[in-house]
Enzyme design. Structure first.
Site, mmCIF file in Angstrom:
data_model
loop_
_atom_site.group_PDB
_atom_site.id
_atom_site.type_symbol
_atom_site.label_atom_id
_atom_site.label_comp_id
_atom_site.label_asym_id
_atom_site.label_seq_id
_atom_site.Cartn_x
_atom_site.Cartn_y
_atom_site.Cartn_z
ATOM 1 C CG HIS A 11 -1.721 -1.040 1.605
ATOM 2 N ND1 HIS A 11 -1.278 -2.136 2.283
ATOM 3 C CD2 HIS A 11 -3.037 -1.242 1.372
ATOM 4 C CE1 HIS A 11 -2.288 -2.973 2.456
ATOM 5 N NE2 HIS A 11 -3.374 -2.468 1.906
ATOM 6 C CG ASP A 63 1.858 -0.912 3.444
ATOM 7 O OD1 ASP A 63 1.170 -0.520 4.398
ATOM 8 O OD2 ASP A 63 1.479 -1.766 2.614
ATOM 9 C CD GLU A 90 -7.420 -8.626 -0.569
ATOM 10 O OE1 GLU A 90 -6.461 -8.109 -1.179
ATOM 11 O OE2 GLU A 90 -7.399 -8.859 0.651
ATOM 12 C CD GLU A 92 -6.623 -11.779 3.034
ATOM 13 O OE1 GLU A 92 -6.296 -10.845 2.277
ATOM 14 O OE2 GLU A 92 -6.639 -11.688 4.268
ATOM 15 C CG HIS A 122 -10.524 -11.553 3.007
ATOM 16 N ND1 HIS A 122 -10.204 -10.516 2.175
ATOM 17 C CD2 HIS A 122 -9.810 -11.353 4.144
ATOM 18 C CE1 HIS A 122 -9.339 -9.716 2.774
ATOM 19 N NE2 HIS A 122 -9.077 -10.213 3.976
ATOM 20 C CG ASP A 138 -4.594 -11.237 7.938
ATOM 21 O OD1 ASP A 138 -5.338 -11.803 7.120
ATOM 22 O OD2 ASP A 138 -4.569 -10.000 8.079
ATOM 23 C CG ASP A 154 -2.967 -9.812 3.269
ATOM 24 O OD1 ASP A 154 -2.419 -9.334 4.282
ATOM 25 O OD2 ASP A 154 -3.962 -9.303 2.728
HETATM 26 C C1 XLS Z 1 -7.335 -6.783 4.656
HETATM 27 C C2 XLS Z 1 -6.862 -7.018 3.310
HETATM 28 C C3 XLS Z 1 -5.734 -6.101 2.842
HETATM 29 C C4 XLS Z 1 -5.614 -6.157 1.354
HETATM 30 C C5 XLS Z 1 -4.880 -5.017 0.754
HETATM 31 O O1 XLS Z 1 -8.082 -7.582 5.224
HETATM 32 O O2 XLS Z 1 -6.507 -8.351 3.181
HETATM 33 O O3 XLS Z 1 -4.550 -6.443 3.482
HETATM 34 O O4 XLS Z 1 -5.013 -7.335 0.939
HETATM 35 O O5 XLS Z 1 -5.470 -3.798 1.016
HETATM 36 NI NI NI Z 2 -5.520 -9.213 1.537
HETATM 37 NI NI NI Z 3 -7.288 -9.701 4.925
#
Ligand code: XLS
Ligand code: NI
Ligand code: NI
EC number: 5.3.1.5
Length: 443
Positions: A108, A111, A239, A275, A278, A316, A346
């Site tokens: 990002h 970051d 995402e 992800e 997610h 995560d 991630d």
């Molecule tokens: C948060 C997301 C984030 C995205 C990028 O839950 O996974 O890290 O991958 O903004």
């Molecule tokens: Ni992510």
């Molecule tokens: Ni995430």
């Protein structure tokens, strides 16, 4: 394998480049399965996965949680000048990426370098770090898998960025996306991600959902048009995540996102970044989400991690569940892999994982899990009767009336007549346990 790249200081002292040593190795800082040159299903493991390190978790995330102060104190986070501090962080990042043999990274904007509230100053800072990253990329061969803008941390985004009810906030989000796109393009980034953590709502009592989603689409069109005009040839990824930090996020899951992209004419430029954690938060499995995206031709990229069975949030954690990833790799291989993306970690080490080596153990484990799972999945597809069993379940559609039905030639009355003529159907086993055993047998 490329060379290890350090800056003036070596940050991960005493840790050498991680090498493949094979399954018999007892070295915790070696790959047992990830042999980047090994060819599986016609491609090297390196090319299948295109593994990426995530800047935010590995070099910014500090182990702090809502109950306690940071536990990860970084040597690269000391200097007072924001640009000099960010350069140290980037030196550390490239040292880690090259020691870990990760061919890609993702970031990002915030970051890479700390942002304040002055747009022009933020752009200047990011540009300074883009210049630094260009040198680092050239020296190491590490590439940018995707860039993105953080449109969720700054308080101004508390009600969303592109879906904020205040146009003024939306414009600030756009300024940030423009700069992040400029950086991604300048660094030959292969993709660009939109994760809308606050693109959703906390309560419908104050929300015009239809209007917000229309704004979201307009915003994505504007970003896409700008990037294309400026030479970006890569893919945009959405995402999905169902919730957290918003109560309800518009990019809930793959099926929702596909519907949205099709509705607003974005389906040619956008694909999906899935992800693992997610997917499970959305009440699905990772495998389900991969299959939905693959079936729509939109399986773009993966954010690798894992959730926790006891928790309802995005923990995560690093991937280590072989069964889950093997099932996922069956879908991955049958889909022909990812379209433009890669496998980005991630994932974050735990608050109490405080040794420099912990970040390496985490990535070794994650990369080995994916490698071993892919090799296993390929064996299953090559050697077992897994595919045959699945195909045979649908054999009644391969000929006769079943085939005509698939061709759209059979009416409801025809179906009724067929049912009467053929009597009660025999029960046919789905063989679930048999198939589950195949997975374990080939692991
Ligand atoms: C948060 C997301 C984030 C995205 C990028 O839950 O996974 O890290 O991958 O903004
Ligand atoms: Ni992510
Ligand atoms: Ni995430």
């Amino acid at each position: 394998m490329g060379n290890v790249i350090t800056g003036d200081t070596e940050f991960f002292k005493g840790i050498n480049q991680i090498k493949f040593e094979g399954p018999e190795s007892d070295n915790p800082l070696a790959f047992r399965w990830y042999d980047e040159n090994r060819v599986v299903a016609g491609k090297t493991l390196k090319d299948h996965f295109r593994f990426a390190g995530a800047y935010w978790h590995s070099f910014v995330g500090n182990g702090g949680d809502p109950f306690g102060a940071p536990t990860h104190v970084f040597a690269w986070d000391k200097k007072s000048d924001p640009i000099e501090r960010a350069k140290d962080k980037m030196d550390a990042a490239f040292e880690f990426l090259t020691k870990m043999n990760l061919p890609f990274y993702c970031f990002h904007d915030v970051d890479v370098v700390d942002y304040g509230n002055d747009i022009v100053e933020n752009e200047r800072r990011l540009q300074a770090l883009v210049d630094h990253a260009k040198q680092k990329q050239a020296a190491s061969g590490v590439k940018l898998l995707w860039g993105t803008a953080n449109l969720f941390s700054n308080p101004r985004y508390m009600n969303g960025a592109s879906t904020n009810p205040d146009f003024h906030v939306l414009a600030h989000g756009a300024a940030q996306v423009k700069a992040a796109l400029d950086a991604t393009i300048a660094l030959d980034g292969e993709n660009y991600v939109f994760w809308g953590g606050r693109e959703g709502y906390m309560t419908l009592l104050n929300t015009d959902m239809k209007r917000e989603q229309e704004h979201f689409a307009k915003f994505l069109h504007a970003a896409k048009d700008y990037a294309r005009k400026n030479g970006f040839k890569g893919t945009f990824f959405i995402e999905p995540k169902p919730a957290e930090p918003s109560k309800h996020q518009y990019d809930f899951d793959c099926a929702t996102v596909i519907g949205f992209l099709n509705q607003f004419g974005l389906e040619k430029d956008f694909k999906i970044n899935i992800e693992v954690n997610h997917a499970t938060l959305a009440g699905h499995t990772f495998q389900h989400e991969l299959q939905v995206a693959a079936d729509a031709g939109m399986l773009g990229s993966v954010d690798a991690n894992r959730g926790d069975y006891q928790n309802g949030w995005d923990t995560d954690q690093f991937p280590n569940n072989l069964n889950e990833i093997t099932e996922a790799m069956l879908i991955f291989l049958e889909a022909g892999g990812l379209q433009g993306g890669g496998v980005n970690f991630d994932a974050k080490i735990r608050r109490n994982s405080t040794d420099m080596k912990d970040l390496f153990y985490a990535h070794v484990g994650g990369m080995d899990t994916f490698a071993r799972a892919l090799i296993t999945a390929d064996n299953i597809l090559q050697k077992s009767d897994f595919k045959k069993i699945r195909e045979e379940r649908y054999a009644s559609f391969d000929s006769g009336k079943g085939k005509e039905f698939e061709q759209g030639k059979v009416s409801l009355e025809d179906l009724r007549a067929y049912a009467i003529e053929n009597g009660e159907p025999a029960t046919i086993s789905g063989k679930q346990e048999y198939l589950e055993n195949i997975i374990n047998r080939y692991i």
